[in-house]
Design an enzyme around this catalytic site. Sequence first.
Site, PDB file in Angstrom:
ATOM      1  N   HIS A  22       0.831  -1.213   0.000  1.00 48.53           N
ATOM      2  CA  HIS A  22       0.000   0.000   0.000  1.00 48.53           C
ATOM      3  C   HIS A  22       0.866   1.264   0.000  1.00 48.53           C
ATOM      4  CE1 HIS A  22      -4.153   1.001  -0.056  1.00 48.53           C
ATOM      5  NE2 HIS A  22      -4.304   1.383   1.196  1.00 48.53           N
ATOM      6  N   ASN A  68      -6.809   7.088   3.800  1.00 47.78           N
ATOM      7  CA  ASN A  68      -8.230   7.406   3.639  1.00 47.78           C
ATOM      8  C   ASN A  68      -8.532   8.894   3.583  1.00 47.78           C
ATOM      9  OD1 ASN A  68      -8.372   4.666   3.819  1.00 47.78           O
ATOM     10  ND2 ASN A  68      -9.608   4.630   5.673  1.00 47.78           N
ATOM     11  N   ASP A  93      -0.845   2.299  -5.461  1.00 48.23           N
ATOM     12  CA  ASP A  93      -0.851   0.839  -5.642  1.00 48.23           C
ATOM     13  C   ASP A  93      -2.145   0.418  -6.341  1.00 48.23           C
ATOM     14  OD1 ASP A  93      -1.904   1.688  -2.915  1.00 48.23           O
ATOM     15  OD2 ASP A  93      -2.653  -0.366  -2.952  1.00 48.23           O
ATOM     16  N   ASN A 114      -9.280   3.677  -1.401  1.00 51.81           N
ATOM     17  CA  ASN A 114      -9.706   4.742  -0.484  1.00 51.81           C
ATOM     18  C   ASN A 114      -8.918   6.038  -0.641  1.00 51.81           C
ATOM     19  OD1 ASN A 114     -11.800   3.262   0.648  1.00 51.81           O
ATOM     20  ND2 ASN A 114     -10.437   2.291   2.114  1.00 51.81           N
TER      21      ASN A 114
END
Length: 188
Positions: A22, A68, A93, A114
């Site tokens: 991530h 987020n 990613d 997100n």
Amino acid sequence: MATKYLIVGLGNIGPEYADTRHNIGFMVADELARQAKVTFSTLRHAYYTEYRQRGHGVYVIKPTTYMNLSGKAVNYWMHELKIPLEHVLVIVDELALPFGKIRLRAKGSSAGHNGLKSIEAMCGGQGYPRLRFGIGDHFPKGRQVDYVLSGFDTDELLELPALIERSVQAANSFIDIGLERTMNVFNT
């Protein structure tokens, strides 16, 4: 007048997230900064650095808002630096691409990511360029979060430096020759 570009590497802050799938956006941003011989400072909503490339102002951020809320950092720095959305390149990613594949897009949906959802919501839609770095989708049903927050496999780690370098080259090309021509070179 020289053009300004904002390069955004997406990831999460904290040692528990370092070197995870991530955080590939952070890794590419770090390599951009290393090659430009600049270092990041902790500023509002982001780790921030800047440099000149072929007369252009290049501003690189790694949001400190967690994935987020990435849009909060991108929105702040776009406005602070007066950089239009089409000169923002988000490095992210991508589960839908096999590991090692990179894909540049002028715009597109968040595809459930997100960080991209947050940027869409805070920055006025989907019309910003993004470099999607393929991390593959080799996880059991319902284990997506565990997968993206895990480290790369031993085999992937061997390939990672060359793939990060290719992503850096794509970001530099975006700055030097524009998105369309860069897409023709790197989306093959």
